[in-house]
Scaffold this motif. Structure first.
Motif, PDB file in Angstrom:
ATOM      1  N   GLY A  96      26.383  12.171  54.680  1.00 57.38           N
ATOM      2  CA  GLY A  96      25.841  10.841  54.932  1.00 57.38           C
ATOM      3  C   GLY A  96      26.240   9.856  53.848  1.00 57.38           C
ATOM      4  N   ALA A  97      26.180  10.285  52.580  1.00 57.02           N
ATOM      5  CA  ALA A  97      26.554   9.408  51.477  1.00 57.02           C
ATOM      6  C   ALA A  97      28.027   9.042  51.530  1.00 57.02           C
ATOM      7  CB  ALA A  97      26.231  10.093  50.145  1.00 57.02           C
ATOM      8  N   GLU A  98      28.875   9.996  51.860  1.00 55.73           N
ATOM      9  CA  GLU A  98      30.312   9.731  51.924  1.00 55.73           C
ATOM     10  C   GLU A  98      30.656   8.757  53.044  1.00 55.73           C
ATOM     11  OE1 GLU A  98      31.881  13.649  52.164  1.00 55.73           O
ATOM     12  OE2 GLU A  98      31.407  14.109  50.056  1.00 55.73           O
ATOM     13  N   ARG A  99      29.943   8.839  54.154  1.00 65.88           N
ATOM     14  CA  ARG A  99      30.171   7.855  55.226  1.00 65.88           C
ATOM     15  C   ARG A  99      29.851   6.443  54.739  1.00 65.88           C
ATOM     16  NH1 ARG A  99      27.964   8.516  61.099  1.00 65.88           N
ATOM     17  NH2 ARG A  99      29.353   6.710  61.249  1.00 65.88           N
ATOM     18  N   LEU A 100      28.757   6.324  53.993  1.00 63.63           N
ATOM     19  CA  LEU A 100      28.374   5.012  53.486  1.00 63.63           C
ATOM     20  C   LEU A 100      29.353   4.508  52.428  1.00 63.63           C
ATOM     21  CD1 LEU A 100      24.547   5.662  53.263  1.00 63.63           C
ATOM     22  CD2 LEU A 100      25.613   3.913  54.690  1.00 63.63           C
ATOM     23  N   ASP A 101      30.037   5.421  51.747  1.00 63.36           N
ATOM     24  CA  ASP A 101      31.055   5.001  50.782  1.00 63.36           C
ATOM     25  C   ASP A 101      32.208   4.266  51.458  1.00 63.36           C
ATOM     26  OD1 ASP A 101      29.632   6.106  48.711  1.00 63.36           O
ATOM     27  OD2 ASP A 101      30.845   7.934  48.581  1.00 63.36           O
ATOM     28  N   TRP A 102      32.462   4.598  52.733  1.00 64.69           N
ATOM     29  CA  TRP A 102      33.629   4.061  53.423  1.00 64.69           C
ATOM     30  C   TRP A 102      33.284   3.088  54.544  1.00 64.69           C
ATOM     31  CZ3 TRP A 102      38.407   4.589  51.625  1.00 64.69           C
ATOM     32  CH2 TRP A 102      38.674   5.611  50.728  1.00 64.69           C
ATOM     33  N   GLU A 103      32.060   3.168  55.084  1.00 65.38           N
ATOM     34  CA  GLU A 103      31.702   2.359  56.250  1.00 65.38           C
ATOM     35  C   GLU A 103      30.486   1.484  55.952  1.00 65.38           C
ATOM     36  OE1 GLU A 103      31.687   4.606  60.069  1.00 65.38           O
ATOM     37  OE2 GLU A 103      32.037   6.361  58.772  1.00 65.38           O
ATOM     38  N   ALA A 104      30.498   0.260  56.487  1.00 62.51           N
ATOM     39  CA  ALA A 104      29.362  -0.664  56.315  1.00 62.51           C
ATOM     40  C   ALA A 104      28.330  -0.389  57.405  1.00 62.51           C
ATOM     41  CB  ALA A 104      29.841  -2.108  56.367  1.00 62.51           C
ATOM     42  N   LEU A 105      27.599   0.702  57.237  1.00 59.96           N
ATOM     43  CA  LEU A 105      26.618   1.140  58.240  1.00 59.96           C
ATOM     44  C   LEU A 105      25.230   0.640  57.860  1.00 59.96           C
ATOM     45  CD1 LEU A 105      27.792   4.852  58.581  1.00 59.96           C
ATOM     46  CD2 LEU A 105      28.314   2.953  60.132  1.00 59.96           C
ATOM     47  N   ASP A 106      24.534   0.057  58.827  1.00 64.15           N
ATOM     48  CA  ASP A 106      23.178  -0.432  58.571  1.00 64.15           C
ATOM     49  C   ASP A 106      22.110   0.523  59.083  1.00 64.15           C
ATOM     50  OD1 ASP A 106      23.818  -2.805  57.205  1.00 64.15           O
ATOM     51  OD2 ASP A 106      24.385  -3.738  59.093  1.00 64.15           O
ATOM     52  N   GLU A 107      22.515   1.583  59.747  1.00 58.35           N
ATOM     53  CA  GLU A 107      21.563   2.622  60.162  1.00 58.35           C
ATOM     54  C   GLU A 107      22.280   3.949  60.212  1.00 58.35           C
ATOM     55  OE1 GLU A 107      18.791   3.725  63.997  1.00 58.35           O
ATOM     56  OE2 GLU A 107      18.587   1.723  63.118  1.00 58.35           O
ATOM     57  N   LEU A 108      21.606   4.984  59.760  1.00 59.49           N
ATOM     58  CA  LEU A 108      22.195   6.318  59.735  1.00 59.49           C
ATOM     59  C   LEU A 108      21.083   7.338  59.914  1.00 59.49           C
ATOM     60  CD1 LEU A 108      25.111   7.320  59.352  1.00 59.49           C
ATOM     61  CD2 LEU A 108      24.585   7.698  56.939  1.00 59.49           C
ATOM     62  N   THR A 109      21.368   8.365  60.696  1.00 58.89           N
ATOM     63  CA  THR A 109      20.424   9.460  60.893  1.00 58.89           C
ATOM     64  C   THR A 109      20.960  10.698  60.209  1.00 58.89           C
ATOM     65  OG1 THR A 109      19.669   8.569  63.019  1.00 58.89           O
ATOM     66  CG2 THR A 109      19.227  10.895  62.591  1.00 58.89           C
ATOM     67  N   VAL A 110      20.170  11.256  59.307  1.00 56.09           N
ATOM     68  CA  VAL A 110      20.541  12.466  58.582  1.00 56.09           C
ATOM     69  C   VAL A 110      19.417  13.470  58.735  1.00 56.09           C
ATOM     70  CG1 VAL A 110      21.180  13.465  56.354  1.00 56.09           C
ATOM     71  CG2 VAL A 110      21.891  11.131  56.920  1.00 56.09           C
ATOM     72  N   LEU A 111      19.767  14.676  59.189  1.00 56.51           N
ATOM     73  CA  LEU A 111      18.770  15.738  59.370  1.00 56.51           C
ATOM     74  C   LEU A 111      17.617  15.277  60.264  1.00 56.51           C
ATOM     75  CD1 LEU A 111      18.744  17.041  55.690  1.00 56.51           C
ATOM     76  CD2 LEU A 111      19.680  18.241  57.678  1.00 56.51           C
ATOM     77  N   GLY A 112      17.966  14.478  61.286  1.00 56.66           N
ATOM     78  CA  GLY A 112      16.968  14.014  62.240  1.00 56.66           C
ATOM     79  C   GLY A 112      16.090  12.891  61.744  1.00 56.66           C
ATOM     80  N   ARG A 113      16.396  12.318  60.570  1.00 57.72           N
ATOM     81  CA  ARG A 113      15.576  11.245  60.007  1.00 57.72           C
ATOM     82  C   ARG A 113      16.392   9.960  59.989  1.00 57.72           C
ATOM     83  NH1 ARG A 113      13.986  14.803  54.780  1.00 57.72           N
ATOM     84  NH2 ARG A 113      12.759  12.992  54.114  1.00 57.72           N
TER      85      ARG A 113
END
Length: 376
Positions: free
Chosen positions: A105-122
């Motif tokens: 999840g952290a690595e995705r945010l390093d490369w993408e401007a994401l304003d919502e992310l679900t990790v481990l169902g949260r």
């Protein structure tokens, strides 16, 4: 709200209590009502701010980072940092699978401007908040007596504040005055001609997409009266003392270096800082300009799927960290063998001298705070 009949969605409800049970809450509600008379106008307070919130199984969204970033990317970077902290916790517990999920999840945010992310169902979201200041004939509203202000001068950084851990849930009951203020703020949009058309368009759209809202605990800033109007001069702090400490640090540390003050002016600024420390006053005059510690109301708009995220018109100049680093490498910024030209060498020399002076003055400020030296 008649289009919903008797079934008003929870996110559009404002549950108000006639009289809070706790004496402190009752006093705060009375002060809020009195502020409506003394400071009747509500104005924008310096643009939106952003944070990270996590959806709770019990309902609502918990704020899990500081609510102070002026740009959405700052909140995204905070989200990535928190994911890495949770990865370390999982690693310490020997849970490699969970650790890897957080890291992905952290690595995705390093490369993408994401304003919502679900990790481990949260679910995690970048959340947007609007800021407002009450204004009256004498200027903006200062701190209220009921506003928490427990820290001693120089120690405001030790106060955790009330925003981190706050749960954004419109169904939570509120006092009468706060409920009325919430209704007022939810109806506000940028008037025609007062903002770019895209900003006004987004504010109108938010009335439909996020018609509900929650007031956050108030924060504080220093505002300066110049050119006939008041303007914030710093980011918000969790307490009035936090803004006083920021202002005294400016007077004792930042201004002497940035403005290249002579000894006479440094002494004058030092006396102003001493006065703020001794009297815990909320207004001083700096070089003929009134500077006041000001109360800032903050509202998060809420829709059927939770709190509002960044709007298309919000200023977002920063890139994700990995993308930014890649660009800098392409520009040769990280080339340790690059030879500096004469101009760059001189700029670096000046910067080094300024850094040394900053460090010296910061050390004086620290010693003053800890009681290791007499006042200058």
């Amino acid at each position: 709200m008649s289009e919903h009949g008797d079934q008003v969605p929870g996110y559009r409800m404002i549950r108000m209590e006639a009289l809070p049970e706790a004496p402190a809450a009752a006093l705060a509600d009375v002060e809020a009502w009195q502020a409506r008379k003394a400071y009747p106008d509500v104005l924008g307070g310096g643009g939106p701010v952003f944070t990270v919130a996590e959806e709770l199984e019990s309902g609502g969204w918990e704020i899990i980072s500081q609510f102070s970033s002026p740009y959405p990317q700052g909140a995204r970077d905070s989200m990535a940092m928190m994911f890495r902290e949770r990865a370390r916790t999982a690693e310490d517990a020997g849970d490699t699978e969970t650790q890897q999920e957080w890291l992905r999840g952290a690595e995705r945010l390093d490369w993408e401007a994401l304003d919502e992310l679900t990790v481990l169902g949260r679910r995690f979201r970048t959340v947007r908040g609007d800021q407002f200041i009450r204004m009256g004939p004498t200027g903006p509203e200062p701190p209220r007596p009921s506003d928490p202000d427990p820290a001693k001068p120089g120690h405001a950084h030790e106060y955790r504040g009330r925003t981190k851990g706050f749960v954004i849930d419109p169904f939570t009951p509120t006092g009468m005055s706060e409920g009325i203020l919430r209704m007022e703020l939810l109806s506000l949009v940028h008037a025609r001609g007062t903002a770019p058309s895209a900003v006004r368009k987004d504010s109108l759209r938010a009335l439909e997409t996020h018609p509900g809202g929650v007031l956050l605990p108030a924060e504080f800033t220093a505002a300066e009266f110049t050119d006939g109007h008041w303007a914030p001069r710093q980011m918000t702090n969790a307490s009035p003392q936090g803004s006083r400490d920021t202002l005294t640090t400016y007077l004792r540390v930042m201004a002497p270096v940035m403005q290249k003050l002579d000894e006479k002016k440094r002494a004058e600024y030092g006396r102003l800082a001493d006065r703020m420390d001794d009297e815990r006053c909320d207004e001083i005059v700096v070089d003929g300009c009134r500077t006041r510690i000001v109360r800032v109301e903050r509202l998060v708009r809420v829709g059927p799927d939770g709190p509002e995220g960044p709007r298309p018109s919000d200023i977002d100049p920063e890139l994700p960290t990995a993308v930014q680093e890649e660009q800098l490498r392409e520009e040769g910024v990280f080339d340790e063998y690059r030879v500096l030209n004469e101009k760059e060498t001189e700029q670096r020399r000046i910067a080094d001298e300024q850094a040394k002076e900053f460090l010296r003055l910061f050390e004086e400020q620290r010693r003053r705070r800890d009681g290791d030296t007499d006042k200058a």
